[in-house]
Design a protein around this motif. Structure first.
Motif, PDB file in Angstrom:
ATOM      1  N   UNK A   1      -7.168  -6.440   3.017  1.00  0.00           N
ATOM      2  CA  UNK A   1      -5.831  -6.607   3.490  1.00  0.00           C
ATOM      3  C   UNK A   1      -5.242  -7.611   2.316  1.00  0.00           C
ATOM      4  N   UNK A   2      -6.249  -8.202   1.510  1.00  0.00           N
ATOM      5  CA  UNK A   2      -5.407  -9.146   0.502  1.00  0.00           C
ATOM      6  C   UNK A   2      -5.732  -8.273  -0.759  1.00  0.00           C
ATOM      7  N   UNK A   3      -5.180  -9.001  -1.946  1.00  0.00           N
ATOM      8  CA  UNK A   3      -5.391  -8.267  -3.122  1.00  0.00           C
ATOM      9  C   UNK A   3      -7.095  -8.419  -3.282  1.00  0.00           C
ATOM     10  N   UNK A   4      -7.629  -6.994  -3.850  1.00  0.00           N
ATOM     11  CA  UNK A   4      -8.886  -6.870  -4.047  1.00  0.00           C
ATOM     12  C   UNK A   4      -9.097  -6.075  -5.281  1.00  0.00           C
ATOM     13  N   UNK A   5     -10.365  -5.999  -5.726  1.00  0.00           N
ATOM     14  CA  UNK A   5     -10.838  -5.327  -6.942  1.00  0.00           C
ATOM     15  C   UNK A   5     -10.012  -5.978  -8.150  1.00  0.00           C
ATOM     16  N   UNK A   6     -10.040  -5.324  -9.338  1.00  0.00           N
ATOM     17  CA  UNK A   6      -9.383  -6.038 -10.473  1.00  0.00           C
ATOM     18  C   UNK A   6      -7.977  -6.230 -10.518  1.00  0.00           C
TER      19      UNK A   6
END
Length: 352
Positions: free
Chosen positions: A318-323
């Motif tokens: 639910x928050x910025x994820x991956x690159x």
């Protein structure tokens, strides 16, 4: 194929067709190598959105946030260089920045880094609005751009410490890139009403700026990443508009691509391949409902065709994820700089 000389309406139509193709699943021909870059003993990765390739085409430069999501009050070096085996070979920049955000290696091998925050007092996340602020610092720093030699000597600083507007600096500079003349392009605006590209000559003298907050051609909303292609077109990761905008060096609109979803980072290699990191679609949402998969998309600069997707393995985040940041070396290995997971991942073709 998209025709760069076509009227704007045709370009937008072509982009819509490309978006429809996102419903089809692109293949993932890459395997993930975690823990490739070896930190010094006792140090862990912080958040990082800044990764680029050394002039040798093999070594990797990263700016990371001091084992956390900020370098405030840290004495750790911020800018790190790893050799092709993931061994740390040099590091520098301790105490200079609060929030390293973008990184660029220029044609001479110098390293540029943007600092996207300042050290003014802030209440802790979740604190009551009327809770007391921490004491003010003796010296305000932040919202600047730094140029370093490969051995860590500071060669140039652009921008007023603590932030500025117009020719005097910026607030929340996101990314930086230089053109073949050595002119310097800084993408500004990580929220709020500022959204522009500021241009300086190679000595750091202000030349011009273009763009403003908006969703029309030549307007931006959180210009998060920058890259030039071989033809001299500037690709802007216009993140909160969920598109890449392609403009010329004066800011004139050329094209809009939405087939790369919600772009955080852009990298264009010597072979004309484009790599775009999307860290906020899907379950993250962020701005409006996004149904595309998060991850790194790979395509062709010549026509915008997407040929591969390295998906975010955590599709429920639910928050910025991956690159957020992305780069690719001369061998075609891809590197993803991650804010949420706090990692630098390497991706290689599965048959290698």
């Amino acid at each position: 194929m998209l025709d760069y000389a076509a009227p704007e309406a045709l370009m937008r139509f072509a982009a819509l067709i490309a978006v429809a193709a996102l419903a089809a699943s692109q293949p993932n021909p890459y395997r993930t190598i975690e823990g490739w870059a070896k930190m010094p003993e006792g140090r862990t990765w912080g958040a990082t959105s800044a990764v680029d390739i050394d002039r040798d085409g093999r070594s990797i430069w990263v700016a990371e946030r001091c084992g956390a999501n900020s370098c405030l009050n840290s004495d750790l070096p911020i800018v790190l260089k790893f050799d092709p085996n993931g061994t740390l070979v040099t590091s520098f920049g301790a105490g200079l920045m609060i929030f390293p955000h973008g990184i660029h290696v220029d044609r001479d091998g110098n390293i540029w880094v943007t600092d996207g925050q300042d050290n003014r007092p802030r209440r802790a996340r979740g604190a009551a609005p009327d809770s007391p602020l921490p004491p003010a610092p003796a010296t305000v720093v932040g919202h600047q751009v730094f140029k370093f030699s490969p051995d860590g000597r500071r060669l140039m600083t652009i921008g007023t410490p603590g932030g500025g507007t117009g020719a005097t600096g910026f607030f929340q500079p996101n990314d930086i890139v230089t053109d073949t003349n050595g002119d310097i392009y800084v993408a500004e605006g990580h929220g709020g009403d500022n959204a522009r590209i500021v241009v300086f000559d190679k000595s750091g003298t202000y030349l011009r700026e273009f763009g403003r907050k908006g969703a029309g051609p030549g307007e931006f909303d959180q210009p998060h990443g920058l890259a030039f292609d071989a033809a001299g077109r500037l690709f802007v990761a216009d993140r909160s508009n969920n598109r890449i905008q392609i403009v010329d060096t004066q800011g004139a609109f050329i094209a809009e691509w939405t087939q790369f979803s919600r772009p955080s980072g852009i990298f264009i290699d010597k072979k004309g391949m484009i790599y775009v990191a999307d860290s906020e679609s899907g379950s993250v949402g962020n701005g409006r409902a996004r149904t595309e998969k998060r991850g790194i998309r790979v395509g062709f600069v010549k026509d915008g065709r997407v040929i591969a997707l390295i998906p975010d393995p955590n599709d429920t985040a639910t928050n910025t994820s991956a690159a957020e940041g992305v780069a690719a070396d001369d061998a075609g290995h891809i590197y993803g700089a991650e804010v949420g997971p706090r990692a630098l991942k390497k991706y290689v073709k599965a048959d290698r």
